[in-house]
Design an enzyme around this catalytic site. Structure first.
Site, mmCIF file in Angstrom:
data_model
loop_
_atom_site.group_PDB
_atom_site.id
_atom_site.type_symbol
_atom_site.label_atom_id
_atom_site.label_comp_id
_atom_site.label_asym_id
_atom_site.label_seq_id
_atom_site.Cartn_x
_atom_site.Cartn_y
_atom_site.Cartn_z
ATOM 1 N N HIS A 130 0.842 -1.199 0.000
ATOM 2 C CA HIS A 130 0.000 0.000 0.000
ATOM 3 C C HIS A 130 0.878 1.249 0.000
ATOM 4 O O HIS A 130 2.067 1.168 0.315
ATOM 5 C CB HIS A 130 -0.866 0.014 1.270
ATOM 6 C CG HIS A 130 -0.020 0.147 2.497
ATOM 7 N ND1 HIS A 130 0.551 -0.954 3.125
ATOM 8 C CD2 HIS A 130 0.414 1.220 3.176
ATOM 9 C CE1 HIS A 130 1.283 -0.543 4.128
ATOM 10 N NE2 HIS A 130 1.228 0.779 4.197
ATOM 11 N N HIS A 183 5.558 6.505 -1.279
ATOM 12 C CA HIS A 183 6.331 5.277 -1.448
ATOM 13 C C HIS A 183 5.495 4.053 -1.081
ATOM 14 O O HIS A 183 4.504 4.166 -0.359
ATOM 15 C CB HIS A 183 7.592 5.302 -0.566
ATOM 16 C CG HIS A 183 7.288 5.233 0.901
ATOM 17 N ND1 HIS A 183 6.930 6.341 1.635
ATOM 18 C CD2 HIS A 183 7.261 4.187 1.771
ATOM 19 C CE1 HIS A 183 6.700 5.977 2.892
ATOM 20 N NE2 HIS A 183 6.890 4.663 3.000
HETATM 21 P P1 2AM Z 1 5.469 2.546 5.450
HETATM 22 O O1 2AM Z 1 4.294 3.147 4.706
HETATM 23 O O2 2AM Z 1 6.743 3.271 5.179
HETATM 24 O O3 2AM Z 1 5.585 1.085 5.204
HETATM 25 C C1 2AM Z 1 1.222 0.837 8.841
HETATM 26 O O4 2AM Z 1 2.058 0.618 9.926
HETATM 27 C C2 2AM Z 1 1.853 1.751 7.817
HETATM 28 O O5 2AM Z 1 2.035 3.079 8.318
HETATM 29 C C3 2AM Z 1 3.207 1.251 7.390
HETATM 30 O O6 2AM Z 1 3.158 1.029 6.029
HETATM 31 C C4 2AM Z 1 4.186 2.328 7.808
HETATM 32 O O7 2AM Z 1 5.232 2.694 7.013
HETATM 33 C C5 2AM Z 1 3.330 3.525 8.013
HETATM 34 N N1 2AM Z 1 3.909 4.360 9.089
HETATM 35 C C6 2AM Z 1 4.238 5.663 8.981
HETATM 36 N N2 2AM Z 1 4.708 6.139 10.130
HETATM 37 C C7 2AM Z 1 4.720 5.120 11.019
HETATM 38 C C8 2AM Z 1 5.118 4.994 12.375
HETATM 39 N N3 2AM Z 1 5.585 6.025 13.078
HETATM 40 N N4 2AM Z 1 4.999 3.785 12.939
HETATM 41 C C9 2AM Z 1 4.522 2.725 12.227
HETATM 42 N N5 2AM Z 1 4.119 2.795 10.958
HETATM 43 C C10 2AM Z 1 4.212 3.972 10.354
#
Ligand code: 2AM
Length: 172
Positions: free
Chosen positions: A38, A124
């Site tokens: 996603h 991303h």
């Molecule tokens: P990502 O998009 O870079 O993979 C669910 O956890 C989604 O939220 C993940 O895809 C994650 O990173 C994003 N995300 C963004 N900030 C986050 C944080 N502080 N902690 C965990 N997940 C985070």
């Protein structure tokens, strides 16, 4: 409390491209399962039922008023981010409609007292976690058409983390 985030889902053809790419990036890390791929717009963290309801009501109203903008974004660069130790396919937020949707999601999160992004927006899709290095392979070009915004529930299970879509709103 539920761990929630707002994100866009790639279509089936794009998921095929991403899984092919994943097959070529090696095995020094944990591949993100196809169903979990996603593009995040807002990571909200732990949400109460009341916060989830308020968020859903606001997004439903905005969607109904056609105030949630559809957008396009091209992801074409494979990147290794040291701090979160991820390998992702990234792009730039050039479409003003995408910037405006991102800002809207962040504003809603802030108004509800939820987690907001500490970084500037870098569109991303995470392909691998616990990634050690950037593999030397050519990046595909993926153009995502954001037609729907999804509210995801991130659940830890024995098989690892699973994302369930709780609600979706149309972008116009
Ligand atoms: P990502 O998009 O870079 O993979 C669910 O956890 C989604 O939220 C993940 O895809 C994650 O990173 C994003 N995300 C963004 N900030 C986050 C944080 N502080 N902690 C965990 N997940 C985070």
């Amino acid at each position: 409390m539920k761990r929630l985030f707002l994100a866009i889902s790639p279509n089936a053809a794009q998921l095929d491209t991403l899984t092919q790419l994943q097959a070529n990036i090696g095995d020094e890390g944990r591949i993100v399962p196809r169903d979990n791929l996603h593009m995040t717009l807002a990571f909200l963290g732990q949400c109460s039922a009341a916060q989830q309801e308020a968020l859903s009501e606001t997004l439903a109203r905005l969607a109904h008023q056609r105030r949630l903008p559809a957008f396009e974004v091209t992801l074409n660069t494979l990147a290794h981010w040291d701090k979160p130790k991820i390998l992702c396919l990234k792009g730039e937020a050039r479409d003003p409609q995408l910037v405006s949707l991102f800002n809207l999601c962040q504003r809603l999160a802030q108004q509800l007292g939820l987690h907001t992004s500490e970084h500037s927006f870098q569109p991303h899709i995470t392909l691998m976690r616990k990634a050690k290095a950037l593999p030397d392979i050519k990046s595909p070009t993926l153009t995502l058409n954001g037609h729907a915004l999804h509210l995801y529930h991130s659940q830890s299970s024995e098989q690892g983390v699973q994302y369930e879509i709780l609600a979706s709103w149309t972008l116009t």
